[in-house]
Design a protein around this motif. Structure first.
Motif, PDB file in Angstrom:
ATOM      1  N   GLY A 271       0.853  -1.118  -0.048  1.00  0.00           N
ATOM      2  CA  GLY A 271       0.132  -0.076  -0.098  1.00  0.00           C
ATOM      3  C   GLY A 271       0.751   1.192   0.125  1.00  0.00           C
ATOM      4  O   GLY A 271       0.230   2.434  -0.100  1.00  0.00           O
ATOM      5  N   GLY A 272       2.171   1.256   0.261  1.00  0.00           N
ATOM      6  CA  GLY A 272       3.171   2.369   0.085  1.00  0.00           C
ATOM      7  C   GLY A 272       3.171   3.010  -1.104  1.00  0.00           C
ATOM      8  O   GLY A 272       3.285   1.948  -2.316  1.00  0.00           O
ATOM      9  N   GLU A 273       3.783   4.277  -1.242  1.00  0.00           N
ATOM     10  CA  GLU A 273       3.834   4.546  -2.574  1.00  0.00           C
ATOM     11  C   GLU A 273       5.100   5.660  -2.418  1.00  0.00           C
ATOM     12  O   GLU A 273       5.339   6.149  -1.441  1.00  0.00           O
ATOM     13  N   HIS A 274       5.680   5.927  -3.515  1.00  0.00           N
ATOM     14  CA  HIS A 274       6.763   6.922  -3.531  1.00  0.00           C
ATOM     15  C   HIS A 274       6.541   7.723  -4.797  1.00  0.00           C
ATOM     16  O   HIS A 274       6.650   7.185  -6.027  1.00  0.00           O
ATOM     17  N   GLU A 275       6.555   9.193  -4.766  1.00  0.00           N
ATOM     18  CA  GLU A 275       6.558   9.926  -6.064  1.00  0.00           C
ATOM     19  C   GLU A 275       7.673  10.648  -5.797  1.00  0.00           C
ATOM     20  O   GLU A 275       8.062  11.169  -4.847  1.00  0.00           O
ATOM     21  N   PHE A 276       8.452  10.829  -7.237  1.00  0.00           N
ATOM     22  CA  PHE A 276       9.671  11.648  -7.218  1.00  0.00           C
ATOM     23  C   PHE A 276       9.981  12.303  -8.686  1.00  0.00           C
ATOM     24  O   PHE A 276       9.129  11.672  -9.645  1.00  0.00           O
ATOM     25  N   PRO A 277      10.923  13.323  -8.807  1.00  0.00           N
ATOM     26  CA  PRO A 277      11.271  13.622 -10.250  1.00  0.00           C
ATOM     27  C   PRO A 277      11.989  12.616 -10.800  1.00  0.00           C
ATOM     28  O   PRO A 277      12.594  11.738  -9.964  1.00  0.00           O
ATOM     29  N   VAL A 278      12.055  12.362 -12.172  1.00  0.00           N
ATOM     30  CA  VAL A 278      12.773  11.486 -12.739  1.00  0.00           C
ATOM     31  C   VAL A 278      13.222  12.201 -14.191  1.00  0.00           C
ATOM     32  O   VAL A 278      12.480  12.927 -14.785  1.00  0.00           O
ATOM     33  N   LEU A 279      14.575  11.722 -14.573  1.00  0.00           N
ATOM     34  CA  LEU A 279      14.896  11.984 -15.850  1.00  0.00           C
ATOM     35  C   LEU A 279      14.651  10.790 -16.578  1.00  0.00           C
ATOM     36  O   LEU A 279      15.451   9.764 -16.457  1.00  0.00           O
ATOM     37  N   ARG A 280      13.916  10.903 -17.617  1.00  0.00           N
ATOM     38  CA  ARG A 280      13.429   9.712 -18.504  1.00  0.00           C
ATOM     39  C   ARG A 280      14.310   9.640 -19.855  1.00  0.00           C
ATOM     40  O   ARG A 280      14.299  10.746 -20.624  1.00  0.00           O
ATOM     41  N   ILE A 281      14.949   8.553 -19.937  1.00  0.00           N
ATOM     42  CA  ILE A 281      15.790   8.469 -21.076  1.00  0.00           C
ATOM     43  C   ILE A 281      15.499   7.326 -21.990  1.00  0.00           C
ATOM     44  O   ILE A 281      15.379   6.226 -21.667  1.00  0.00           O
ATOM     45  N   GLY A 282      15.361   7.447 -23.283  1.00  0.00           N
ATOM     46  CA  GLY A 282      14.861   6.278 -24.133  1.00  0.00           C
ATOM     47  C   GLY A 282      15.056   6.813 -25.521  1.00  0.00           C
ATOM     48  O   GLY A 282      15.155   7.826 -26.008  1.00  0.00           O
ATOM     49  N   PRO A 283      14.358   5.841 -26.465  1.00  0.00           N
ATOM     50  CA  PRO A 283      14.276   6.123 -27.795  1.00  0.00           C
ATOM     51  C   PRO A 283      13.257   7.305 -27.981  1.00  0.00           C
ATOM     52  O   PRO A 283      12.313   7.496 -27.361  1.00  0.00           O
ATOM     53  N   PRO A 284      13.511   8.047 -29.264  1.00  0.00           N
ATOM     54  CA  PRO A 284      14.483   7.781 -30.349  1.00  0.00           C
ATOM     55  C   PRO A 284      15.924   8.275 -30.112  1.00  0.00           C
ATOM     56  O   PRO A 284      16.843   8.009 -30.787  1.00  0.00           O
ATOM     57  N   LEU A 285      16.157   9.218 -29.267  1.00  0.00           N
ATOM     58  CA  LEU A 285      17.291  10.168 -29.237  1.00  0.00           C
ATOM     59  C   LEU A 285      18.171   9.472 -28.074  1.00  0.00           C
ATOM     60  O   LEU A 285      19.224  10.288 -27.902  1.00  0.00           O
ATOM     61  N   MET A 286      17.530   8.708 -27.198  1.00  0.00           N
ATOM     62  CA  MET A 286      18.200   8.695 -25.711  1.00  0.00           C
ATOM     63  C   MET A 286      18.712   9.665 -24.821  1.00  0.00           C
ATOM     64  O   MET A 286      19.588   9.953 -24.216  1.00  0.00           O
ATOM     65  N   ALA A 287      17.376  10.897 -25.311  1.00  0.00           N
ATOM     66  CA  ALA A 287      17.995  12.117 -24.707  1.00  0.00           C
ATOM     67  C   ALA A 287      17.065  12.263 -23.170  1.00  0.00           C
ATOM     68  O   ALA A 287      16.224  11.294 -23.088  1.00  0.00           O
ATOM     69  N   VAL A 288      17.222  13.361 -22.500  1.00  0.00           N
ATOM     70  CA  VAL A 288      16.223  13.309 -21.272  1.00  0.00           C
ATOM     71  C   VAL A 288      15.252  14.258 -21.445  1.00  0.00           C
ATOM     72  O   VAL A 288      14.891  15.158 -22.207  1.00  0.00           O
ATOM     73  N   THR A 289      14.089  13.426 -20.908  1.00  0.00           N
ATOM     74  CA  THR A 289      12.897  14.073 -20.554  1.00  0.00           C
ATOM     75  C   THR A 289      12.613  14.248 -19.118  1.00  0.00           C
ATOM     76  O   THR A 289      12.209  13.354 -18.749  1.00  0.00           O
ATOM     77  N   PRO A 290      12.474  15.399 -18.648  1.00  0.00           N
ATOM     78  CA  PRO A 290      12.254  15.579 -17.103  1.00  0.00           C
ATOM     79  C   PRO A 290      10.675  15.276 -17.049  1.00  0.00           C
ATOM     80  O   PRO A 290       9.913  15.720 -17.748  1.00  0.00           O
ATOM     81  N   ASP A 291      10.516  14.543 -15.830  1.00  0.00           N
ATOM     82  CA  ASP A 291       8.965  14.129 -15.575  1.00  0.00           C
ATOM     83  C   ASP A 291       8.897  13.857 -14.132  1.00  0.00           C
ATOM     84  O   ASP A 291       9.859  13.898 -13.268  1.00  0.00           O
ATOM     85  N   ARG A 292       7.784  13.295 -13.562  1.00  0.00           N
ATOM     86  CA  ARG A 292       7.624  12.978 -12.505  1.00  0.00           C
ATOM     87  C   ARG A 292       7.018  11.428 -12.280  1.00  0.00           C
ATOM     88  O   ARG A 292       6.282  11.175 -13.376  1.00  0.00           O
ATOM     89  N   MET A 293       7.530  10.649 -11.438  1.00  0.00           N
ATOM     90  CA  MET A 293       7.175   9.166 -11.679  1.00  0.00           C
ATOM     91  C   MET A 293       6.370   8.457 -10.267  1.00  0.00           C
ATOM     92  O   MET A 293       7.005   9.161  -9.121  1.00  0.00           O
ATOM     93  N   LEU A 294       5.592   7.819 -10.183  1.00  0.00           N
ATOM     94  CA  LEU A 294       4.772   7.149  -8.894  1.00  0.00           C
ATOM     95  C   LEU A 294       5.105   5.834  -8.932  1.00  0.00           C
ATOM     96  O   LEU A 294       4.715   4.992  -9.985  1.00  0.00           O
ATOM     97  N   TYR A 295       5.614   5.200  -7.947  1.00  0.00           N
ATOM     98  CA  TYR A 295       5.735   3.697  -7.707  1.00  0.00           C
ATOM     99  C   TYR A 295       4.941   3.313  -6.585  1.00  0.00           C
ATOM    100  O   TYR A 295       5.027   4.125  -5.617  1.00  0.00           O
ATOM    101  N   ARG A 296       4.184   2.293  -6.530  1.00  0.00           N
ATOM    102  CA  ARG A 296       3.267   1.862  -5.727  1.00  0.00           C
ATOM    103  C   ARG A 296       3.381   0.201  -5.659  1.00  0.00           C
ATOM    104  O   ARG A 296       3.612  -0.382  -6.516  1.00  0.00           O
ATOM    105  N   CYS A 297       3.273  -0.275  -4.098  1.00  0.00           N
ATOM    106  CA  CYS A 297       3.576  -1.632  -3.890  1.00  0.00           C
ATOM    107  C   CYS A 297       2.276  -2.109  -3.681  1.00  0.00           C
ATOM    108  O   CYS A 297       1.646  -1.637  -2.704  1.00  0.00           O
TER     109      CYS A 297
END
Length: 236
Positions: free
Chosen positions: A145-171
Motif C-alpha cells: 500500500g506504500g507509494e513514492h512519487e519523485f522527479p525523474v529523468l526519462r531516457i529512451g528512444p529515439p534520441l536517448m535524450a532526457v525528458t524531465p518528468d515525475r514518476m509514481l511507484y506503488r507496492c
C-alpha cells in the motif's frame, strides 16, 4: 570484489547476472543480458538488448551504468543501432557550485546535441531496461500500500535524450513469485506518471533485492513485457 549495499545480505555477493526475454503485445521479440558487479568506486551495471520483429523497431542497444556505493547513478553510456544507423549517448552526473547537475551528449548522423539540468538527490533516472527499476527500489523502502512519487529523468528512444518528468511507484502486494532460482519472496508494483492513471503505466513483480522477475504491458497479466529466464549470483 564485492557489491556494496546497505543491506548486509549482499556483503558476500560479487556478481549478479541474468537474462530477460522481451515481448511486444504478448509475443516474444528479443532478449536482454545483463550483470551487476562491484567496482572500486561503487558498482557497474552492463546490459545488451536486442529486439526483433514483431517489435515495431527491431534494434540492438548496449549500455553501461556506473553507480555509487548507495546505488546512486553517476553515469550512463548507450550505443543504439537500428539497421545501419547508430546513435551514441553519454550521460553523467557532475557536481557544481549550485549542486548536482546531469549532462548529456547525443551523437547521431554526424551531429551532436547536448543537454544539462539540475539533478537533486531525490531525482531518479528511468531508462529502457528493468535494471533501472532495481536501482530505484534499492533506494526506497516499500510496504504493501506504500507509494513514492519523485522527479525523474526519462531516457529512451529515439534520441536517448532526457525528458524531465515525475514518476509514481506503488507496492500492491507481497507474496512469492516463480523465478529461475525457484519461488522467491517478492512484491508486486505498479509504475505510472502522476495524473495519468495506473492503466497508462505498467506492473511488475520484483524479489527482495529489487530484481524484476516479470513485468506486464499495463495491468494485463496476459500480456508480458519482460520475463527473467536466467538469474545467477556469485559470491566471493
Amino acid at each position: 570484489m564485492r557489491i556494496p549495499a546497505t543491506d548486509p545480505r549482499h556483503a558476500a555477493v560479487s556478481l549478479i547476472a541474468g537474462r530477460y526475454l522481451l515481448y511486444h503485445a504478448g509475443v516474444e521479440c528479443g532478449e536482454e543480458r545483463w550483470h551487476i558487479e562491484g567496482s572500486e568506486g561503487g558498482m557497474v551495471v552492463i546490459g545488451e538488448q536486442q529486439t526483433l520483429p514483431p517489435h515495431p523497431i527491431p534494434s540492438r542497444h548496449a549500455w553501461r551504468a556506473t553507480l555509487s556505493h548507495d546505488w546512486r547513478i553517476r553515469g550512463l553510456e548507450v550505443h543504439w543501432s537500428v539497421g545501419a544507423r547508430e546513435l551514441r549517448a553519454t550521460h553523467a552526473a557532475t557536481q557544481g557550485e549550485g549542486g548536482a547537475m546531469w549532462r548529456a551528449r547525443i551523437e547521431y548522423g554526424g551531429q551532436a546535441r547536448e543537454q544539462e539540468g539540475d539533478f537533486p538527490d531525490a531525482c531518479e533516472v528511468d531508462f529502457a531496461t528493468h535494471l533501472f527499476n532495481t536501482l530505484i527500489l534499492a533506494r526506497r523502502d516499500f510496504q504493501v500500500g506504500g507509494e513514492h512519487e519523485f522527479p525523474v529523468l526519462r531516457i529512451g528512444p529515439p534520441l536517448m535524450a532526457v525528458t524531465p518528468d515525475r514518476m509514481l511507484y506503488r507496492c500492491l502486494e507481497k507474496g512469492t513469485f516463480p523465478s529461475p532460482r525457484g519461488p522467491l519472496p517478492a512484491g508486486r508494483y505498479v509504475v505510472s506518471l502522476p495524473g495519468a492513471g495506473d492503466e497508462q503505466g505498467y506492473m511488475f513483480w520484483a524479489d527482495e533485492d529489487g530484481i524484476v522477475l516479470e513485468s506486464y504491458d499495463g495491468l494485463d497479466r496476459s500480456r508480458p513485457w519482460m520475463r527473467l529466464v536466467e538469474y545467477r549470483r556469485e559470491v566471493s
